[in-house]
Design an enzyme around this catalytic site. Structure first.
Site, short mmCIF file in Angstrom:
data_model
loop_
_atom_site.label_atom_id
_atom_site.label_comp_id
_atom_site.label_asym_id
_atom_site.label_seq_id
_atom_site.Cartn_x
_atom_site.Cartn_y
_atom_site.Cartn_z
N ASP A 100 5.59 -4.41 10.77
CA ASP A 100 4.51 -3.86 10.40
C ASP A 100 3.95 -3.72 11.48
O ASP A 100 4.65 -5.16 12.70
CB ASP A 100 3.53 -5.01 9.10
CG ASP A 100 2.05 -3.38 9.60
OD1 ASP A 100 2.45 -2.91 10.07
OD2 ASP A 100 1.48 -3.82 8.86
N GLU A 126 3.57 -1.06 16.52
CA GLU A 126 3.17 0.25 17.42
C GLU A 126 3.60 -0.01 19.10
O GLU A 126 4.23 1.33 20.03
CB GLU A 126 2.77 1.11 16.91
CG GLU A 126 2.28 2.03 16.09
CD GLU A 126 2.51 0.49 14.62
OE1 GLU A 126 2.02 -0.88 15.42
OE2 GLU A 126 2.87 0.84 12.92
N ASP A 170 -0.47 2.99 6.40
CA ASP A 170 -1.72 2.63 5.26
C ASP A 170 -2.73 4.20 5.11
O ASP A 170 -3.46 4.36 6.18
CB ASP A 170 -2.65 2.02 6.64
CG ASP A 170 -1.98 0.41 7.14
OD1 ASP A 170 -1.08 -0.32 6.09
OD2 ASP A 170 -2.31 0.12 7.93
#
Ligand SMILES: *[C@@H]1O[C@H](CO)[C@@H](O)[C@H](O)[C@H]1NC(C)=O
Ligand SMILES: *[C@@H]1O[C@H](CO)[C@@H](O)[C@H](O)[C@H]1NC(C)=O
Ligand SMILES: *[C@@H]1O[C@H](CO)[C@@H](O)[C@H](O)[C@H]1NC(C)=O
Ligand SMILES: *[C@@H]1O[C@H](CO)[C@@H](O)[C@H](O)[C@H]1NC(C)=O
Ligand SMILES: *[C@@H]1O[C@H](CO)[C@@H](O)[C@H](O)[C@H]1NC(C)=O
Ligand SMILES: *[C@@H]1O[C@H](CO)[C@@H](O)[C@H](O)[C@H]1NC(C)=O
Ligand SMILES: *[C@@H]1O[C@H](CO)[C@@H](O)[C@H](O)[C@H]1NC(C)=O
Ligand SMILES: *[C@@H]1O[C@H](CO)[C@@H](O)[C@H](O)[C@H]1NC(C)=O
Ligand SMILES: *[C@@H]1O[C@H](CO)[C@@H](O)[C@H](O)[C@H]1NC(C)=O
Length: 887
Positions: A431, A434, A569
């Site tokens: 997770d 980015e 999300d």
């Protein structure tokens, strides 16, 4: 996962960061004249010389460019435009290996052609057979400046454009006033019209005359604008790199051909373990190991199959990766849970984030070993680290370009996930890659920001000294030439919607340096996909020879060759329920990342019983099926409400019976990129009514899923093309007429599912509580004839876990004129029987039924007049071919 509501930093409503430029100004730029055009075999090269006074819109126009056009295969043309005088960034081969051109290709026989005008230079791509132009830059001069590149093509009006993701817009992109921005970001709530976690600069354009594709291999930030003023057009606005286009001919008849051609460039998806198609349960906010254990027991008590239990960052000590909290998730108790799962044929997955707590001198092994190996992303000066503020507080980021990082990561996985002394995970969940940082730009003092934002949450100790001496000095490799560039504030600002829109906001600084001399400005969009590769490799190193399941948030083109992905999300609301379909269609249908799913019942906010019931049923047709939610949301395990529990049992029964069918589709995808999910138009390319549909889809080739899409409603208006379908449960024929049909009485524990005529489905006869048990149940075949009375299908089987299985079984089914023929290579023993064959749409009572040419007793079959199902009992070992014929 990210901050839940309590930690939410107030949204900064920034000044509009995207630069709006009058298109006339750009179209008035001089463009280039092509000179020195040389053709050599399948390659054309030319010099492009600025044709007039520079327009210098976002920097100075580059004077001379190099054009190289190569017919790489019969269906693929590579068009590359570079600046021969400067060392510009290009996507490294180590991240996206380039496809090898076919040396025997003959341009005059290619399916598409490159055409150009020399002065001013423009080019077009047209379909050879029809001369139909597919892409044309005519009257839109190319602009090439240090930090701004522009290419614009004309499109047909109301063009059917798909792709250009990751996004949560409609699957068919709007053609009016649309901007698709490419810049990975932690996009809480996955808002429409904004840049999200991953970047796939590929689009498919569909016309009734064919489907083609355009892939721009560029990882820099960009805005792709589609607009319909003064004709419809698509415009790339890119802030770095080079113009590196691949044009794909696709096909004039089969839209999925272009998906296979795209897979030839970026790679076909990895095969995942059989068990990973089972149901996964997760949440953020399990407070301790007892919570985790209870969920496992509750699923079992509710008779809902739970294949894999997941744990979010809660398990970590102060949210540091590669640790367990000794008080809340003690290692010995967690090991007990993992052992329990494994002894019950169930699986376990834990989250790992990339950011590592910056804790010099505190004995935090993962940090210290990274310092030792000198593998952290460096600040622009090259001598200190690029720091962020993430869950554990101030962090460093692994530099995936450093040659030592893979070994470091593999070793950390080996240590922490050690089967003997650590936690023996079966898959990995990655997770925040980015990479996400909670630090607001300018993140000049990450320590202060981490403290202000209470990172790690509930921690009371002070952050470490911001002036702590930093270990080691790096030798800088050759850097990409960015002299004169303003990396933080490029003259053309893409429409990044992270925080204030600054490129470095909420992520690693764009001037951060990689070991190979590259800067984050160029490689930012690759971070998550590189972490994916490293994690995939680390997992394979733990269990050599076995496939793994790695689920990531951030991806770039080609990520599917190693990992799967969840859509991030979302919210527990109906919009997110609905737009998850376009999301999975994009990933599985276009981007070659088929192991994909959205958080079922929604991540943030509170779900409702009926939303969760509907979502459990839709989610059973996501390739990756996982219930997951946020720490401050109400619990949403399926057993919490009777309706949801029943909906889950009903639909898991369907999903599991279809498991070998979808496993076969995944194998096909792995072989050649054939999509595992299909929008309706892939199967009905001549029917314009299918082009915009993104609330129905095909799971595999033949299972039409038409979920209810509105709250408090027990009907759905679904489109049925002119074709025959069969209800999955009653098996009754349903004749589509190319019109919308309202399906009524869809109660809260059912979902409309139809079989498309023309399929032979190998179903498991019944479902099971685990996929291991499922593999021991018999098959049955369902023959669903097309309007022509024919059907076909296949089955692929192997041990379900090996990267290179030593044995496999491939079975082909074909049906024509009442005769079902089953042939195969049974290398992998299935160990079960085919219990029966059900022939659908049999309009009259059969006179005879022959099995392997021998007439069977009347008691061995039955025919139902109302459902038109002929049910033939077989009980034949599934280890050889056979025939069944009815007349
Ligand atoms: C074209 O080729 C000639 C001869 O090789 C060379 O002198 C000239 O510089 C080239 N022009 C460009 C723009 O590359
Ligand atoms: C480009 O071509 C146009 C048209 O032939 C010509 O007028 C112009 O001078 C050329 N520009 C250069 C820089 O050669
Ligand atoms: C851009 O061109 C102008 C005029 O030729 C020149 O003065 C300026 O230095 C150039 N800027 C850069 C960044 O090269
Ligand atoms: C190729 O380009 C030339 C020049 O623009 C144009 O006249 C011709 O029609 C084009 N051919 C095709 C097949 O598009
Ligand atoms: C589309 O064109 C309109 C009219 O020129 C303009 O106002 C709008 O900004 C354009 N949108 C995009 C995304 O370029
Ligand atoms: C185009 O979209 C932008 C962003 O959503 C919006 O602000 C603008 O008003 C739209 N322009 C037109 C002409 O629709
Ligand atoms: C969700 O429900 C919980 C418990 O009822 C409540 O405390 C919380 O405020 C709700 N969250 C939202 C976003 O409504
Ligand atoms: C659905 O029903 C619930 C309960 O009656 C109600 O609160 C909600 O507003 C309804 N939603 C819609 C969209 O009608
Ligand atoms: C089916 O219904 C949808 C949604 O109302 C509508 O947009 C579409 O045009 C309809 N299709 C046909 C063929 O009537």
């Amino acid at each position: 996962m990210r901050f839940s509501a309590v930690f939410l930093v107030p949204l900064v409503i920034a000044a509009v960061s995207a630069t709006s430029t009058d298109p006339d100004i750009l179209d008035a730029c001089p463009g280039y004249n092509a000179t020195n055009v040389t053709t050599h075999g399948a390659t054309l090269t030319a010099s492009l010389v600025l044709a007039g006074q520079p327009c210098n819109v976002y920097g100075n126009d580059t004077g001379t460019l190099l054009l190289a056009v190569t017919y790489e295969t019969k269906s693929r043309i590579h068009v590359k435009i570079t600046d021969p005088s400067s060392d510009r960034y290009e996507v490294p081969e180590s991240v996206v290996p380039r496809p090898k051109p076919d040396p025997s290709v003959n341009p005059s026989q290619a399916d598409i052609r490159f055409n150009y005008t020399a002065s001013p230079f423009s080019f077009s791509i047209y379909r050879s057979s029809s001369k139909e132009v597919l892409f044309s830059t005519a009257s839109h001069p190319i602009i090439f400046e240090p930090q701004y590149l522009r290419v614009k093509t004309n499109l047909p009006d109301n063009a059917n454009i798909y792709g250009l993701g990751e996004h949560t817009d409609s699957f068919r992109l709007p053609t009016s006033n649309t901007t698709r921005t490419f810049w990975s970001r932690d996009a809480y709530g996955v808002p429409s019209g904004s840049n999200l976690y991953g970047n796939h600069p590929i689009y498919f354009e569909h016309r009734t005359t064919g489907t083609h594709g355009v892939f721009l291999l560029n990882s820099n930030g960009m805005d792709v604008k589609i607009n319909d003023t003064a004709g419809t057009s698509l415009e790339y606005n890119i802030i770095g790199g080079v113009l590196d286009f691949y044009f794909l001919a696709g096909s004039t008849t089969d839209p999925t051909e272009v998906a296979r051609q795209y897979a030839d460039i970026v790679g076909a998806p990895a095969e995942v373990p059989y068990w990973s198609f089972g149901f996964h349960q997760c949440r953020f906010g399990y407070q301790n190991y007892i919570d985790v254990a209870n969920v496992i027991m509750n699923y079992s008590a509710a008779s809902i199959p739970l294949e894999t239990m997941w744990t979010d960052i809660d398990y970590m000590y102060k949210r540091r990766i590669f640790t367990v909290d000794p008080d809340y998730f003690p290692l010995d108790r967690m090991r007990e849970i993992v052992d329990y799962l494994h002894s019950h044929d169930q699986h376990f997955v834990l989250m790992t984030d990339p950011a590592i707590a910056y804790l010099p001198g505190e004995g935090y092994g993962p940090f210290d070993r990274g310092v030792q190996d000198d593998i952290w992303l460096k600040a622009a000066n090259g001598s200190s680290y690029s720091l962020g503020a993430v869950w554990p507080g101030v962090t460093v980021f692994p530099d995936w370009f450093n040659e030592k990082t893979q070994d470091y990561w593999t070793n950390e996985f080996k240590l922490f996930y050690d089967p003997t002394n650590g936690l023996d995970i079966d898959g990995a969940w990655i997770d925040m890659n980015e990479p996400s940082s909670f630090c607001n730009y300018p993140c000049s003092d990450p320590f202060a920001q981490a403290q202000e934002q209470d990172l790690p949450p509930a921690r009371t100790t002070s952050p470490p000294d911001p002036n702590a001496p930093i270990l080691g000095q790096t030798t800088l490799h050759k850097r990409v030439d960015h002299s004169g560039d303003d990396l933080q504030n490029p003259p053309y600002m893409i429409d990044n919607q992270a925080g204030t829109g600054a490129l470095s906001d909420k992520t690693a600084y764009v001037d951060a340096l990689h070991a190979n001399g590259m800067v984050e400005y160029d490689t930012h969009n690759l971070y998550g996909t590189m972490m994916s590769t490293a994690t995939h490799n680390a997992m394979v190193a733990r269990r050599p020879g076995l496939r793994t399941l790695v689920i990531t948030r951030s991806t770039f083109a080609g990520a599917g060759t190693r990992v799967g992905k969840w859509l991030g999300d979302n919210f527990s609301d109906w919009d997110h329920y609905r737009n998850s379909i376009a999301g999975i269609l994009g990933m599985a249908g276009i981007f070659q990342v088929p192991m994909v799913g959205a958080d079922i019942c929604g991540y943030a906010d509170n779900t409702t019983e009926t939303l969760c019931a509907r979502w459990a049923m839709l989610g059973a047709f996501y390739p990756f099926m996982r219930d997951h939610n946020a720490d401050t949301s109400i619990s949403q395990e399926f057993y919490r409400w009777p309706t949801v529990a029943q909906a889950a049992r009903n639909v898991l029964d369907i999903r599991y019976r279809l498991l070998d069918y979808i496993y076969t589709a995944f194998h096909q995808a792995h072989e050649n990129g054939t999509p595992v999910l299909n929008p309706l138009w892939y199967k009905y390319p001549q029917d314009p009514a299918t082009f915009p549909i993104d609330l129905q889809f095909f799971y595999g080739d033949s299972i039409l899923v038409s979920p209810v899409t509105e709250e408090n409603v027990t009907s759905v208006t679904a489109y049925f093309p002119q074709d025959v379908f069969y209800d999955f449960l009653t098996l009754e024929p349903f004749h589509g007429t190319g019109a919308n049909v309202t399906l009524n009485d869809v109660n809260f524990t059912s979902i409309p599912v139809h079989i498309r005529g023309g399929a032979v489905l190998p179903l498991r006869e019944k479902s099971a509580m685990t996929t291991t048990e499922l593999r021991k149940t018999d098959f049955e075949l369902v023959v669903a004839p097309s309007t022509q009375g024919t059907a076909s299908g296949s089955l692929y089987a192997d041990d379900g876990v090996s990267v290179t299985p030593s044995a496999s079984t491939t079975v082909e089914f074909s049906y024509e004129k009442g005769l079902l023929t089953v042939t195969g290579k049974f290398g992998y023993p299935l160990g079960v029987s085919v219990s029966r064959v059900r022939f659908l749409g049999v309009g009259s009572a059969p006179k005879t039924v022959l099995v392997n040419g021998v007439k069977t007793k009347g008691s061995a079959y039955s025919w139902n007049k109302d459902s038109q199902v002929l049910d033939v009992t077989l009980n034949t070992p599934f280890s050889r071919g056979f025939t069944v014929q009815h007349s």
